[in-house]
Design a protein around this motif. Structure first.
Motif, PDB file in Angstrom:
ATOM      1  N   UNK A   1      37.980  48.138  28.701  1.00 25.96           N
ATOM      2  CA  UNK A   1      37.756  48.950  29.854  1.00 25.96           C
ATOM      3  C   UNK A   1      36.719  48.288  30.867  1.00 25.96           C
ATOM      4  N   UNK A   2      35.510  48.582  30.492  1.00 27.46           N
ATOM      5  CA  UNK A   2      34.387  48.201  31.357  1.00 27.46           C
ATOM      6  C   UNK A   2      34.493  46.578  31.925  1.00 27.46           C
ATOM      7  N   UNK A   3      34.890  45.531  30.814  1.00 21.21           N
ATOM      8  CA  UNK A   3      35.161  44.277  31.308  1.00 21.21           C
ATOM      9  C   UNK A   3      36.277  44.234  32.255  1.00 21.21           C
ATOM     10  N   UNK A   4      37.237  44.741  32.154  1.00 22.58           N
ATOM     11  CA  UNK A   4      38.406  44.891  33.167  1.00 22.58           C
ATOM     12  C   UNK A   4      38.155  45.659  34.604  1.00 22.58           C
ATOM     13  N   UNK A   5      37.193  46.288  34.361  1.00 21.57           N
ATOM     14  CA  UNK A   5      36.924  46.999  35.754  1.00 21.57           C
ATOM     15  C   UNK A   5      35.790  46.128  36.550  1.00 21.57           C
ATOM     16  N   UNK A   6      35.090  45.419  35.874  1.00 20.33           N
ATOM     17  CA  UNK A   6      33.999  44.370  36.272  1.00 20.33           C
ATOM     18  C   UNK A   6      34.983  43.418  36.927  1.00 20.33           C
ATOM     19  N   UNK A   7      36.027  42.777  36.158  1.00 24.68           N
ATOM     20  CA  UNK A   7      36.924  41.676  36.739  1.00 24.68           C
ATOM     21  C   UNK A   7      37.694  42.375  38.017  1.00 24.68           C
ATOM     22  N   UNK A   8      38.049  43.386  37.850  1.00 26.71           N
ATOM     23  CA  UNK A   8      38.974  44.076  39.145  1.00 26.71           C
ATOM     24  C   UNK A   8      37.993  44.332  40.365  1.00 26.71           C
ATOM     25  N   UNK A   9      36.818  44.768  40.108  1.00 24.85           N
ATOM     26  CA  UNK A   9      35.601  44.652  41.142  1.00 24.85           C
ATOM     27  C   UNK A   9      35.458  43.696  41.944  1.00 24.85           C
ATOM     28  N   UNK A  10      35.272  42.750  40.989  1.00 22.90           N
ATOM     29  CA  UNK A  10      35.130  41.304  41.530  1.00 22.90           C
ATOM     30  C   UNK A  10      36.246  40.695  42.531  1.00 22.90           C
ATOM     31  N   UNK A  11      37.300  41.064  42.244  1.00 22.30           N
ATOM     32  CA  UNK A  11      38.494  40.699  42.789  1.00 22.30           C
ATOM     33  C   UNK A  11      38.598  41.752  44.168  1.00 22.30           C
ATOM     34  N   UNK A  12      38.529  43.062  43.905  1.00 24.11           N
ATOM     35  CA  UNK A  12      38.955  44.014  45.276  1.00 24.11           C
ATOM     36  C   UNK A  12      37.686  44.228  46.105  1.00 24.11           C
ATOM     37  N   UNK A  13      36.373  44.020  45.474  1.00 22.39           N
ATOM     38  CA  UNK A  13      35.073  44.346  46.143  1.00 22.39           C
ATOM     39  C   UNK A  13      34.883  45.882  46.020  1.00 22.39           C
ATOM     40  N   UNK A  14      35.580  46.479  45.248  1.00 17.17           N
ATOM     41  CA  UNK A  14      35.266  48.171  45.330  1.00 17.17           C
ATOM     42  C   UNK A  14      35.663  48.380  43.722  1.00 17.17           C
ATOM     43  N   UNK A  15      34.439  49.484  43.417  1.00 22.32           N
ATOM     44  CA  UNK A  15      34.582  49.814  42.155  1.00 22.32           C
ATOM     45  C   UNK A  15      35.667  50.999  41.948  1.00 22.32           C
ATOM     46  N   UNK A  16      35.756  51.852  42.886  1.00 24.89           N
ATOM     47  CA  UNK A  16      36.698  53.090  42.838  1.00 24.89           C
ATOM     48  C   UNK A  16      38.172  52.351  42.567  1.00 24.89           C
ATOM     49  N   UNK A  17      38.636  51.274  43.511  1.00 26.89           N
ATOM     50  CA  UNK A  17      39.664  50.641  43.524  1.00 26.89           C
ATOM     51  C   UNK A  17      39.874  50.026  42.189  1.00 26.89           C
ATOM     52  N   UNK A  18      38.963  49.357  41.630  1.00 28.02           N
ATOM     53  CA  UNK A  18      38.912  48.511  40.416  1.00 28.02           C
ATOM     54  C   UNK A  18      39.270  49.559  39.457  1.00 28.02           C
ATOM     55  N   UNK A  19      38.499  50.705  39.107  1.00 21.37           N
ATOM     56  CA  UNK A  19      38.764  51.782  38.183  1.00 21.37           C
ATOM     57  C   UNK A  19      40.164  52.201  38.244  1.00 21.37           C
ATOM     58  N   UNK A  20      40.632  52.452  39.356  1.00 23.75           N
ATOM     59  CA  UNK A  20      41.948  52.878  39.455  1.00 23.75           C
ATOM     60  C   UNK A  20      43.089  52.047  39.227  1.00 23.75           C
ATOM     61  N   UNK A  21      42.884  50.650  39.599  1.00 20.02           N
ATOM     62  CA  UNK A  21      43.763  49.587  39.075  1.00 20.02           C
ATOM     63  C   UNK A  21      43.997  49.394  37.507  1.00 20.02           C
ATOM     64  N   UNK A  22      42.600  49.440  36.910  1.00 22.99           N
ATOM     65  CA  UNK A  22      42.468  49.018  35.693  1.00 22.99           C
ATOM     66  C   UNK A  22      43.303  50.137  34.840  1.00 22.99           C
ATOM     67  N   UNK A  23      43.051  51.763  35.169  1.00 25.73           N
ATOM     68  CA  UNK A  23      43.704  52.563  34.787  1.00 25.73           C
ATOM     69  C   UNK A  23      45.263  52.592  34.758  1.00 25.73           C
ATOM     70  N   UNK A  24      45.565  52.104  35.805  1.00 24.15           N
ATOM     71  CA  UNK A  24      47.088  51.918  36.048  1.00 24.15           C
ATOM     72  C   UNK A  24      47.531  50.889  35.026  1.00 24.15           C
ATOM     73  N   UNK A  25      46.791  49.665  35.030  1.00 25.97           N
ATOM     74  CA  UNK A  25      47.057  48.631  34.102  1.00 25.97           C
ATOM     75  C   UNK A  25      47.242  49.133  32.649  1.00 25.97           C
ATOM     76  N   UNK A  26      46.416  49.882  32.191  1.00 25.38           N
ATOM     77  CA  UNK A  26      46.433  50.494  30.959  1.00 25.38           C
ATOM     78  C   UNK A  26      47.589  50.988  30.587  1.00 25.38           C
ATOM     79  N   UNK A  27      47.918  52.146  31.659  1.00 24.16           N
ATOM     80  CA  UNK A  27      49.322  53.129  31.432  1.00 24.16           C
ATOM     81  C   UNK A  27      50.263  52.080  31.325  1.00 24.16           C
ATOM     82  N   UNK A  28      50.360  51.009  32.154  1.00 22.73           N
ATOM     83  CA  UNK A  28      51.462  50.073  31.955  1.00 22.73           C
ATOM     84  C   UNK A  28      51.446  49.425  30.415  1.00 22.73           C
ATOM     85  N   UNK A  29      50.293  48.892  30.067  1.00 26.95           N
ATOM     86  CA  UNK A  29      50.271  48.163  28.750  1.00 26.95           C
ATOM     87  C   UNK A  29      50.412  48.851  27.633  1.00 26.95           C
TER      88      UNK A  29
END
Length: 155
Positions: A19-47
């Motif tokens: 979870x934490x490494x994926x949020x960091x990855x998404x944050x670096x791509x999106x520039x937003x921690x809130x969006x990163x957390x949301x996208x990672x949660x959506x990814x977990x739900x899909x996987x």
């Protein structure tokens, strides 16, 4: 241990490790921690529903996170291209870029309330419905948001 217990263990293990490494990855791509957390949660739900079928769940999760970030970026660019130019009377005293920066500095609910009120021209009751809060909360959000914007503009 039955199949359900194994899947639950794999799910919990993947979540705790990734979870934490994926949020960091998404944050670096999106520039937003809130969006990163949301996208990672959506990814977990899909996987998670197919985790027992994956040979490398971590790699699949990472690919899913990156793809969701890319999709988010495409939507952002599309929305920016389709956005109508700001009403010039609204940004007379403050340049468009400064206004966007000032709005970006507001907490999300305050920003949403200000935009819904002054850009979408919604009433306090309509904003309350949209934000899922009471009209009194909307008044407070607008008051605080405008006060913050005034501070930025007056600097």
């Amino acid at each position: 241990m039955d199949q359900t217990g194994t899947a639950e263990h794999a799910t919990g293990d993947l979540f705790s490790r990734a979870y934490a490494p994926m949020v960091r990855l998404a944050h670096l791509i999106t520039g937003s921690n809130a969006i990163a957390e949301e996208l990672v949660q959506d990814a977990f739900v899909a996987v998670l529903p197919r985790i027992s079928q994956l040979t490398n769940p971590h790699a699949y999760l990472r690919m899913t996170v990156v793809n969701r970030c890319r999709s988010w970026g495409r939507r952002q660019r599309l929305e920016q291209r389709q956005a109508s130019p700001a009403d010039e009377s609204f940004v007379d005293d403050v340049g468009h870029a400064e206004l966007v920066d000032a709005l970006a500095g507001l907490p999300t609910r305050q920003r949403a309330a200000v935009v819904l009120r002054y850009y979408e021209d919604l009433s306090e009751a309509e904003i309350a419905d949209a934000l899922g809060c009471r009209p009194g909360t909307v008044k407070s959000l607008l008051s605080r948001g405008l006060a913050s914007l005034r501070e930025v503009v007056e600097r």
